[in-house]
Design a protein around this motif. Structure first.
Motif, mmCIF file in Angstrom:
data_model
loop_
_atom_site.group_PDB
_atom_site.id
_atom_site.type_symbol
_atom_site.label_atom_id
_atom_site.label_comp_id
_atom_site.label_asym_id
_atom_site.label_seq_id
_atom_site.Cartn_x
_atom_site.Cartn_y
_atom_site.Cartn_z
ATOM 1 N N MET A 1 0.840 -1.199 0.000
ATOM 2 C CA MET A 1 0.000 0.000 0.000
ATOM 3 C C MET A 1 0.873 1.246 0.000
ATOM 4 O O MET A 1 1.804 1.363 0.797
ATOM 5 C CB MET A 1 -0.911 0.013 1.252
ATOM 6 C CG MET A 1 -1.871 1.196 1.295
ATOM 7 S SD MET A 1 -2.916 1.201 2.782
ATOM 8 C CE MET A 1 -1.701 1.539 4.048
ATOM 9 N N PRO A 4 -0.720 7.412 1.659
ATOM 10 C CA PRO A 4 -1.739 8.311 1.079
ATOM 11 C C PRO A 4 -1.197 9.722 0.891
ATOM 12 O O PRO A 4 -0.365 10.197 1.674
ATOM 13 C CB PRO A 4 -2.868 8.287 2.109
ATOM 14 C CG PRO A 4 -2.624 7.063 2.927
ATOM 15 C CD PRO A 4 -1.145 6.853 2.941
ATOM 16 N N LEU A 9 -5.852 13.020 2.211
ATOM 17 C CA LEU A 9 -6.176 12.975 3.639
ATOM 18 C C LEU A 9 -6.922 14.238 4.068
ATOM 19 O O LEU A 9 -7.885 14.171 4.849
ATOM 20 C CB LEU A 9 -4.897 12.801 4.459
ATOM 21 C CG LEU A 9 -4.165 11.466 4.281
ATOM 22 C CD1 LEU A 9 -2.859 11.471 5.060
ATOM 23 C CD2 LEU A 9 -5.044 10.298 4.703
ATOM 24 N N LEU A 42 -8.015 7.554 -2.482
ATOM 25 C CA LEU A 42 -7.690 7.103 -1.129
ATOM 26 C C LEU A 42 -8.330 5.743 -0.858
ATOM 27 O O LEU A 42 -7.700 4.856 -0.260
ATOM 28 C CB LEU A 42 -8.178 8.145 -0.117
ATOM 29 C CG LEU A 42 -7.797 7.934 1.349
ATOM 30 C CD1 LEU A 42 -6.292 7.811 1.526
ATOM 31 C CD2 LEU A 42 -8.342 9.075 2.203
ATOM 32 N N GLU A 43 -9.574 5.554 -1.295
ATOM 33 C CA GLU A 43 -10.242 4.266 -1.114
ATOM 34 C C GLU A 43 -9.500 3.154 -1.870
ATOM 35 O O GLU A 43 -9.330 2.045 -1.345
ATOM 36 C CB GLU A 43 -11.681 4.364 -1.616
ATOM 37 C CG GLU A 43 -12.586 5.199 -0.724
ATOM 38 C CD GLU A 43 -13.972 5.368 -1.290
ATOM 39 O OE1 GLU A 43 -14.929 5.508 -0.502
ATOM 40 O OE2 GLU A 43 -14.106 5.371 -2.538
ATOM 41 N N ASN A 45 -6.358 3.123 -2.608
ATOM 42 C CA ASN A 45 -5.089 2.890 -1.932
ATOM 43 C C ASN A 45 -5.276 2.058 -0.668
ATOM 44 O O ASN A 45 -4.475 1.168 -0.365
ATOM 45 C CB ASN A 45 -4.439 4.240 -1.604
ATOM 46 C CG ASN A 45 -3.044 4.092 -1.029
ATOM 47 O OD1 ASN A 45 -2.360 3.109 -1.308
ATOM 48 N ND2 ASN A 45 -2.624 5.051 -0.232
ATOM 49 N N LEU A 46 -6.355 2.335 0.079
ATOM 50 C CA LEU A 46 -6.589 1.651 1.355
ATOM 51 C C LEU A 46 -7.193 0.265 1.171
ATOM 52 O O LEU A 46 -7.005 -0.626 2.003
ATOM 53 C CB LEU A 46 -7.521 2.501 2.231
ATOM 54 C CG LEU A 46 -6.971 3.850 2.705
ATOM 55 C CD1 LEU A 46 -8.070 4.653 3.372
ATOM 56 C CD2 LEU A 46 -5.800 3.655 3.640
ATOM 57 N N LEU A 50 -14.739 4.285 1.946
ATOM 58 C CA LEU A 50 -14.796 5.326 2.980
ATOM 59 C C LEU A 50 -16.142 6.023 3.035
ATOM 60 O O LEU A 50 -16.579 6.456 4.105
ATOM 61 C CB LEU A 50 -13.707 6.383 2.727
ATOM 62 C CG LEU A 50 -12.262 5.905 2.828
ATOM 63 C CD1 LEU A 50 -11.320 6.970 2.270
ATOM 64 C CD2 LEU A 50 -11.900 5.589 4.271
ATOM 65 N N ARG A 63 -16.136 2.119 8.791
ATOM 66 C CA ARG A 63 -14.675 2.132 8.708
ATOM 67 C C ARG A 63 -14.170 3.504 8.289
ATOM 68 O O ARG A 63 -13.094 3.942 8.726
ATOM 69 C CB ARG A 63 -14.192 1.059 7.726
ATOM 70 C CG ARG A 63 -14.460 -0.361 8.172
ATOM 71 C CD ARG A 63 -13.825 -1.378 7.252
ATOM 72 N NE ARG A 63 -12.376 -1.397 7.376
ATOM 73 C CZ ARG A 63 -11.566 -2.177 6.648
ATOM 74 N NH1 ARG A 63 -12.093 -2.987 5.732
ATOM 75 N NH2 ARG A 63 -10.261 -2.149 6.822
ATOM 76 N N TYR A 67 -11.463 5.753 10.330
ATOM 77 C CA TYR A 67 -10.243 6.195 9.659
ATOM 78 C C TYR A 67 -10.166 7.729 9.659
ATOM 79 O O TYR A 67 -9.087 8.304 9.887
ATOM 80 C CB TYR A 67 -10.215 5.664 8.230
ATOM 81 C CG TYR A 67 -8.913 5.934 7.506
ATOM 82 C CD1 TYR A 67 -7.765 5.217 7.808
ATOM 83 C CD2 TYR A 67 -8.846 6.910 6.517
ATOM 84 C CE1 TYR A 67 -6.569 5.466 7.149
ATOM 85 C CE2 TYR A 67 -7.657 7.166 5.853
ATOM 86 C CZ TYR A 67 -6.517 6.444 6.177
ATOM 87 O OH TYR A 67 -5.347 6.691 5.527
#
Length: 303
Positions: A1, A4, A9, A42-43, A45-46, A50, A63, A67
């Motif tokens: 991963m 971010p 963020l 971001l989603e 990557n994670l 989200l 979640r 986060y």
């Protein structure tokens, strides 16, 4: 991963705090589509979702909320670390002139917080010859007491004062009580600088034409001496919402009457215009104003 991106963020944090993509876009000066793209990246990557669609808007998943809370905590810590680094870079000598009353009853109770916030500043506190004296060329900043009339200097009022009589409970008990302003004729009056505050207060209380001699008693050059004499049951003084607050809270002084007047005098930050631009002077000025705002709010809540 991958780690971010900071933009992603911040986008998530803004959406979580403000509750909409539009508001987050406005705060971060981005378009709505850019905010959506950052959250999607971001989603990806994670590896988990989200946000979710709620009606016409979006909300955070379970979640996503967890986060986002961690992201907000981390961003807040980063901002605080940056601010402290900037604060610590403010250094050098700072000489502040402060009259004894303000120093004794307020500044000396709080000054440690300033030193913890600005550890690189070498602070020196001195007393002026008179409460309104701003003539010392070695001083960087004055906390002066007066009506704000200091030509050619930078002047800012830091707290408006409100006046009311105060006295020691021992004095009231010794002289058999104090029920009306007219009964002040049997008590020694303590004055700060001149007789004007008592004259104005007595007029507001409807006792201006009584047999009370306003020019009786003792005139002090600063609030520290006047209040010390008052606490020692030497007479009735004109207290104020700043200097008298601690003594009232501790029961060393009491307010025999509810009538309060606004004063034409107050405490001011005064500086040479060139010195006023120095980072250390600005840091101290901003700190004093912030702390006083909190103290004034507390006094209003306790009334």
């Amino acid at each position: 991963m991958r780690f971010p991106s900071m933009t992603a963020l911040r986008a998530l944090d803004a959406v979580a705090r403000l509750g909409s993509v539009s508001a987050a876009a406005q705060e971060l000066n981005l378009t709505r589509s850019a905010i959506s793209h950052q959250i999607s990246s971001l989603e990806e990557n994670l590896g988990f979702v989200l946000t979710e669609r709620i009606g016409r808007g979006i909300g955070l998943t379970y979640r996503g909320e967890r986060y986002a809370r961690e992201v907000h905590r981390i961003l807040t810590n980063l901002e605080e670390a940056s601010r402290r680094l900037d604060d610590q870079e403010i250094s050098g000598r700072l000489c502040v002139s402060c009259n004894p009353g303000f120093a004794t009853y307020w500044l000396c109770h709080h000054i440690g917080a300033f030193l913890r916030e600005y550890p690189q500043i070498q602070l020196q506190l001195i007393s002026p010859r008179t409460p309104d004296d701003v003539s010392n060329a070695n001083v960087d900043l004055f906390i002066a007491y007066g009506i704000g009339d200091w030509p050619d200097l930078t002047v800012e009022q830091i707290v408006p004062l409100r006046y009311f009589p105060v006295c020691s409970p021992r004095l009231i008990n010794a002289l058999g009580g104090l029920k009306s302003p007219q009964e002040l004729a049997g008590f020694p009056l303590l004055h700060m600088t001149d007789y004007s505050d008592w004259r104005v207060w007595l007029a507001a209380a409807g006792a201006g034409a009584s047999n009370l001699d306003v020019a009786s008693g003792i005139v002090f050059s600063d609030a520290h001496c006047a209040q010390s004499a008052c606490i020692a049951a030497q007479g009735v003084a004109m207290g104020d919402n700043l200097i008298s607050g601690d003594a009232l809270a501790r029961g060393l002084l009491v307010r025999p009457f509810e009538i309060i007047i606004d004063s034409h005098r107050g405490y001011y930050l005064v500086a040479d215009p060139q010195k006023a631009e120095r980072p250390a002077v600005q840091a101290f000025s901003n700190w004093v104003k912030t702390q006083l705002q909190a103290s004034t709010q507390l006094w209003h809540e306790q009334r």
